[in-house]
Write a protein that holds these residues in place. Sequence first.
Motif, PDB file in Angstrom:
ATOM      1  N   UNK A 272      -1.564  42.398 -46.782  1.00  0.00           N
ATOM      2  CA  UNK A 272      -1.538  43.229 -46.014  1.00  0.00           C
ATOM      3  C   UNK A 272      -2.263  42.834 -44.613  1.00  0.00           C
ATOM      4  N   UNK A 273      -1.740  43.195 -43.393  1.00  0.00           N
ATOM      5  CA  UNK A 273      -2.290  42.590 -42.088  1.00  0.00           C
ATOM      6  C   UNK A 273      -3.126  43.981 -41.458  1.00  0.00           C
ATOM      7  N   UNK A 274      -4.228  43.833 -41.325  1.00  0.00           N
ATOM      8  CA  UNK A 274      -5.272  44.885 -40.688  1.00  0.00           C
ATOM      9  C   UNK A 274      -4.767  44.906 -39.355  1.00  0.00           C
ATOM     10  N   UNK A 275      -4.312  46.419 -38.962  1.00  0.00           N
ATOM     11  CA  UNK A 275      -4.061  46.822 -37.546  1.00  0.00           C
ATOM     12  C   UNK A 275      -4.940  45.926 -36.584  1.00  0.00           C
ATOM     13  N   UNK A 276      -4.464  45.299 -35.291  1.00  0.00           N
ATOM     14  CA  UNK A 276      -5.286  44.542 -34.522  1.00  0.00           C
ATOM     15  C   UNK A 276      -5.339  45.073 -33.333  1.00  0.00           C
ATOM     16  N   UNK A 277      -6.440  45.546 -32.357  1.00  0.00           N
ATOM     17  CA  UNK A 277      -6.329  46.034 -31.303  1.00  0.00           C
ATOM     18  C   UNK A 277      -6.322  44.944 -30.025  1.00  0.00           C
ATOM     19  N   UNK A 278      -5.451  45.048 -28.954  1.00  0.00           N
ATOM     20  CA  UNK A 278      -5.365  44.314 -27.985  1.00  0.00           C
ATOM     21  C   UNK A 278      -5.806  44.886 -26.678  1.00  0.00           C
ATOM     22  N   UNK A 279      -6.699  44.355 -25.754  1.00  0.00           N
ATOM     23  CA  UNK A 279      -7.054  44.788 -24.529  1.00  0.00           C
ATOM     24  C   UNK A 279      -6.673  43.895 -23.385  1.00  0.00           C
ATOM     25  N   UNK A 280      -6.304  44.772 -22.162  1.00  0.00           N
ATOM     26  CA  UNK A 280      -6.148  43.827 -21.002  1.00  0.00           C
ATOM     27  C   UNK A 280      -7.004  44.604 -20.148  1.00  0.00           C
ATOM     28  N   UNK A 281      -6.861  44.131 -18.481  1.00  0.00           N
ATOM     29  CA  UNK A 281      -7.740  44.742 -17.644  1.00  0.00           C
ATOM     30  C   UNK A 281      -7.688  46.237 -17.694  1.00  0.00           C
ATOM     31  N   UNK A 282      -6.516  46.984 -17.695  1.00  0.00           N
ATOM     32  CA  UNK A 282      -6.292  48.258 -17.685  1.00  0.00           C
ATOM     33  C   UNK A 282      -5.715  49.212 -18.899  1.00  0.00           C
ATOM     34  N   UNK A 283      -5.495  48.342 -20.062  1.00  0.00           N
ATOM     35  CA  UNK A 283      -4.813  48.664 -21.167  1.00  0.00           C
ATOM     36  C   UNK A 283      -5.702  48.582 -22.654  1.00  0.00           C
ATOM     37  N   UNK A 284      -5.573  49.548 -23.346  1.00  0.00           N
ATOM     38  CA  UNK A 284      -5.787  49.109 -24.623  1.00  0.00           C
ATOM     39  C   UNK A 284      -4.570  49.496 -25.542  1.00  0.00           C
ATOM     40  N   UNK A 285      -4.146  48.613 -26.405  1.00  0.00           N
ATOM     41  CA  UNK A 285      -3.097  48.483 -27.283  1.00  0.00           C
ATOM     42  C   UNK A 285      -3.833  48.725 -28.716  1.00  0.00           C
ATOM     43  N   UNK A 286      -3.430  49.866 -29.301  1.00  0.00           N
ATOM     44  CA  UNK A 286      -4.063  50.088 -30.717  1.00  0.00           C
ATOM     45  C   UNK A 286      -2.768  50.887 -31.423  1.00  0.00           C
ATOM     46  N   UNK A 287      -3.099  50.829 -32.797  1.00  0.00           N
ATOM     47  CA  UNK A 287      -2.029  51.629 -33.760  1.00  0.00           C
ATOM     48  C   UNK A 287      -1.531  52.890 -33.430  1.00  0.00           C
ATOM     49  N   UNK A 288      -0.759  53.316 -33.359  1.00  0.00           N
ATOM     50  CA  UNK A 288      -0.334  54.609 -33.201  1.00  0.00           C
ATOM     51  C   UNK A 288      -0.752  55.707 -34.387  1.00  0.00           C
ATOM     52  N   UNK A 289      -1.275  56.881 -34.251  1.00  0.00           N
ATOM     53  CA  UNK A 289      -1.907  57.435 -35.500  1.00  0.00           C
ATOM     54  C   UNK A 289      -1.348  58.924 -35.214  1.00  0.00           C
ATOM     55  N   UNK A 290      -1.712  59.807 -36.280  1.00  0.00           N
ATOM     56  CA  UNK A 290      -1.023  61.148 -36.153  1.00  0.00           C
ATOM     57  C   UNK A 290      -1.358  61.879 -35.023  1.00  0.00           C
ATOM     58  N   UNK A 291      -2.741  61.550 -34.262  1.00  0.00           N
ATOM     59  CA  UNK A 291      -3.078  62.280 -33.252  1.00  0.00           C
ATOM     60  C   UNK A 291      -2.094  62.244 -32.101  1.00  0.00           C
ATOM     61  N   UNK A 292      -1.289  61.097 -31.999  1.00  0.00           N
ATOM     62  CA  UNK A 292      -0.314  60.543 -31.167  1.00  0.00           C
ATOM     63  C   UNK A 292       0.894  61.257 -31.034  1.00  0.00           C
ATOM     64  N   UNK A 293       1.276  62.101 -32.250  1.00  0.00           N
ATOM     65  CA  UNK A 293       2.753  62.682 -32.561  1.00  0.00           C
ATOM     66  C   UNK A 293       3.173  63.489 -31.553  1.00  0.00           C
ATOM     67  N   UNK A 294       2.220  64.411 -30.760  1.00  0.00           N
ATOM     68  CA  UNK A 294       2.956  65.180 -29.631  1.00  0.00           C
ATOM     69  C   UNK A 294       3.263  64.499 -28.439  1.00  0.00           C
ATOM     70  N   UNK A 295       2.437  63.607 -28.310  1.00  0.00           N
ATOM     71  CA  UNK A 295       2.751  62.537 -27.133  1.00  0.00           C
ATOM     72  C   UNK A 295       3.862  61.770 -27.247  1.00  0.00           C
ATOM     73  N   UNK A 296       4.076  61.172 -28.406  1.00  0.00           N
ATOM     74  CA  UNK A 296       5.470  60.514 -28.783  1.00  0.00           C
ATOM     75  C   UNK A 296       6.340  61.436 -28.629  1.00  0.00           C
ATOM     76  N   UNK A 297       6.521  62.523 -29.351  1.00  0.00           N
ATOM     77  CA  UNK A 297       7.466  63.577 -29.477  1.00  0.00           C
ATOM     78  C   UNK A 297       8.044  63.725 -27.761  1.00  0.00           C
TER      79      UNK A 297
END
Length: 201
Positions: free
Chosen positions: A1-26
Motif C-alpha cells: 500500500x502507498x500512503x497518501x503523500x501531500x505536496x506543497x508549492x508556494x501557493x498550493x497544497x495537494x492532498x488526497x480528496x476526502x468525503x469533505x470534498x464531495x460537494x466541491x467536486x460535485x
Amino acid sequence: MTAPIELRTARLVLSIPTGDDVDDITSACQDESVQRWTTVPSPYSRRDAETFVRDFVTAGWETGKTRTWAIRLASELDGDGRSATLVGMIGLEGIEDGAAEIGYWLAPVARGAGIMSEAVAAVIDHAFAADGVGLQRVQWRAYRGNRPSARVAHGAGLRFEGTRRLGAVGRSGREDEWTAAILNTDERSSAPGWPAEAVGG
C-alpha cells in the motif's frame, strides 16, 4: 500500500480528496469545460463524487497504480492545516514500468492564475523524484481542441508526440487526440514542436 503523500508549492497544497470534498467536486464537475474535456460522468451527480473519493481515489493509493490529489489554496488553510475549498484535481494514473499518465482539471473560479501550471510542475517533480514515484516518463493526452490543457502541458516541458486520428472516445463518439510526454532527463521548459492550434495565441 502507498500512503497518501501531500505536496506543497508556494501557493498550493495537494492532498488526497476526502468525503469533505464531495460537494466541491460535485459543483466543479457541473462546469461545461470539465464535462467537455474530461471523462467525468455526464450528467455528474453527488453520488459520482462519493464513488470517486471512496473507491477510485482510495484504491489507487492502496494499489500504487494511481495517485490523486485535490488542489487547494494554501492561503485558505485553517489552523489544523485543512482547506475548506477544493479548486481542482490532478493525478498520475496507470503507474507501471517507470511510466504514468498525468491528468487534471480546474474549477472555473481558479482559472487564469497559473494554478494548474504550478500543480503540474509539483506532480512532475514528485513523479521523477527518487523518493517520490521514481518514474522515467510522464505522458499527457487530451481531446484535440483542449487548448488550456495543452498550454499547461507545453509550459511544463512536455514534448508533443502527435495527433492520434480518432484515437480517443468522446461523449459523441471517436475524436482526435493530442499526445505529449516528458522524460526524467528532459529540460523542464517549453519545447518546440507543438502545433499552433494547440498552444498558439
